[in-house]
Enzyme design. Structure first.
Site, mmCIF file in Angstrom:
data_model
loop_
_atom_site.group_PDB
_atom_site.id
_atom_site.type_symbol
_atom_site.label_atom_id
_atom_site.label_comp_id
_atom_site.label_asym_id
_atom_site.label_seq_id
_atom_site.Cartn_x
_atom_site.Cartn_y
_atom_site.Cartn_z
ATOM 1 N N GLU A 91 40.618 -7.527 33.584
ATOM 2 C CA GLU A 91 40.439 -6.393 32.677
ATOM 3 C C GLU A 91 39.747 -5.232 33.399
ATOM 4 O O GLU A 91 38.692 -5.415 34.030
ATOM 5 C CB GLU A 91 39.646 -6.814 31.439
ATOM 6 N N LYS B 292 33.753 -11.116 21.853
ATOM 7 C CA LYS B 292 34.744 -11.105 22.932
ATOM 8 C C LYS B 292 34.237 -10.269 24.099
ATOM 9 O O LYS B 292 34.431 -10.618 25.269
ATOM 10 C CB LYS B 292 36.079 -10.562 22.417
ATOM 11 N N ASP C 224 34.175 -24.394 33.731
ATOM 12 C CA ASP C 224 35.226 -24.496 32.720
ATOM 13 C C ASP C 224 35.012 -23.431 31.649
ATOM 14 O O ASP C 224 34.250 -23.630 30.699
ATOM 15 C CB ASP C 224 35.196 -25.900 32.108
ATOM 16 N N HIS D 242 37.082 3.263 29.349
ATOM 17 C CA HIS D 242 38.077 2.221 29.587
ATOM 18 C C HIS D 242 39.369 2.810 30.159
ATOM 19 O O HIS D 242 39.947 2.272 31.102
ATOM 20 C CB HIS D 242 38.379 1.469 28.293
#
Length: 444
Positions: A89, A284, A300, A397
């Site tokens: 991202e 998130k 993990d 962004h």
């Protein structure tokens, strides 16, 4: 595409790597020759790395690369870190780095490990007198620990091992359902194999001894072991990360005063506490930072994700993992989050880049890695929420996403340079980039 209704392939795993590639390319892609070429472009044939990658999983046909970046200037408990992050991202590493530098000048991040308890369970069905089962458990518990001794002895030498074994009656939730709820200390290992091996031994001993227990009737002796498995929900394997500074030092934006900024941040967190739609996106953003470090260090991330989101819902509804408040003129922003991580075993000794990432982090213990990862999540969330309550998320962004757009449009290096310079002072949107590129290409 050549995929048609055909018989399933038998013995696919026994084919050579090239045979697997040929089979996939010729049956499922439009241009088999191009597919084979593409897959081989991502092979690492210059060293032993490729063989390691091929043996990590079954049916490997190539490697799937993610960028590995560095977010510098993280001051954590007075120690300076550069944090490796594996993520695709666009804005994550930039945002984390920006937050790290902001808080570096204000004392850095403070962290504390609140617990390291990991959990595993033996799930079983028992149709009989609960009191008989409780009595049996008390009698068999020493045998459970004794039979697992060969599995736990090395972990005990390192300071870990089996901590507790409890019998839990879950029949109110499911008829005849009980469990052995077990806790473990696994030190610097994530410990999944250790925990699962102990649990399977507990199950074997428990069932064997039940069949010989005189108090049980014949029906009670037939305990059914359903499964023995660790839990990725580890609410007592917990770490806290925090930043704080006087409100007057919250000089992040010219559009709002420090006081307004602090109030907006607190309101944004409160909204995520009461509105699940916002909370999911809020969290998130935290996981953008956490997953990137977890992945870079060979842990993990799927287990971490599952456990973290369960923790976010522990009060009966899904809410923010971060918190904010003002105390005596000081703005505080923090999170407490469950993280079961390891720095030995697994990929840490096999994947060269995992080893390098841990070296860059100064070879942390599992506890230290918990703190580093939590800080990455807190920094990422601070950067995201501070953008949301000031300039909006898209301005920063989209500037980071600009090169992705230009690569999609197959811009030349010269075109990239010109367009990146142009958008230093203009809003980035896909249509604006297309228009600028078209205009540039139409020049004589």
């Amino acid at each position: 595409m050549k995929c048609t209704m055909i018989d399933p392939i038998l013995g696919f795993s026994k084919l050579s790597k090239q045979e697997k590639i040929d089979w996939v390319a010729e049956r499922y892609t439009h241009d088999p020759a191009q597919t084979k070429k593409l897959l081989k472009q991502y092979w690492n044939t210059a060293s032993k790395v490729q063989k390691l990658h091929d043996e990590f999983i079954e049916n490997t046909i190539t490697n799937y690369y993610l960028p590995l970046g560095i977010a510098p200037n993280f001051l954590i408990n007075g120690k300076l870190y550069a944090i490796p992050m594996a993520i695709e991202e666009s804005s994550v590493v930039a945002a984390a780095s920006k937050a790290a530098k902001f808080w570096f000048d204000r004392g850095g991040f403070k962290t504390e490990v609140l617990g390291t308890e990991k959990i595993g369970q033996v799930h079983f069905m028992y149709d009989g007198d609960p009191e008989h089962l409780k009595t049996f458990f008390k009698a068999v518990k020493p045998m459970l620990i004794k039979d697992a001794k060969p599995l736990s002895i090395n972990m005990e030498k390192r300071g870990g091992g089996i901590v507790t074994i409890e019998l839990r009656n879950k029949t109110a939730q499911l008829k005849d359902y009980y469990q052995l709820h077990c806790t473990f200390e696994t030190m610097d290992a994530m410990g999944a194999n250790f925990i699962n091996s102990c649990l399977e031994q507990f199950a074997e001993t428990f069932k064997r001894e039940a069949q010989q227990y005189a108090v049980f009737n014949e029906k009670e002796k037939q305990i059914e072991i359903v499964m023995s498995i660790l839990s990725n929900y580890v609410p007592n394997c917990l770490v806290r990360a925090e930043v704080s500074c006087p409100i007057s030092e919250l000089t992040l934006s010219e559009s709002v005063t420090p006081e307004e900024f602090a109030d907006k941040m607190i309101r944004a967190v409160h909204i995520a506490d009461v509105e699940p739609h916002r909370a999911v996106t809020h969290n998130k953003g935290i996981m953008n930072g956490i997953d990137a470090v977890v992945l870079a260090t060979g842990n993990d991330f799927r287990a971490v994700e599952a456990g973290v989101h369960a923790y976010a819902a522990k009060e009966g509804h899904y809410k923010s993992l971060t918190h904010a408040r003002i105390e005596h003129g000081v703005f505080k922003f923090w999170l407490e989050i469950p993280l079961a991580l390891g720095t030995v075993g697994g990929l840490t000794t096999l994947h060269p880049l995992v080893g390098l990432a841990l070296e860059i982090l100064q070879n942390p213990t599992a506890k230290e890695l918990m703190q580093i990862v939590a800080v990455a999540g807190l920094a990422q969330n601070f950067a995201a929420v501070s953008s949301l309550v000031t300039t909006g998320i898209q301005e920063g962004h989209m500037k980071m996403h600009l090169l992705n757009i230009l690569n999609q449009l197959e811009a030349t290096e010269q075109e990239k340079t010109t367009i990146v310079d142009h958008f230093k002072n203009h809003t980035v949107t896909y249509s604006a980039v297309v228009a600028k590129l078209d205009k540039l290409r139409s020049r004589p």
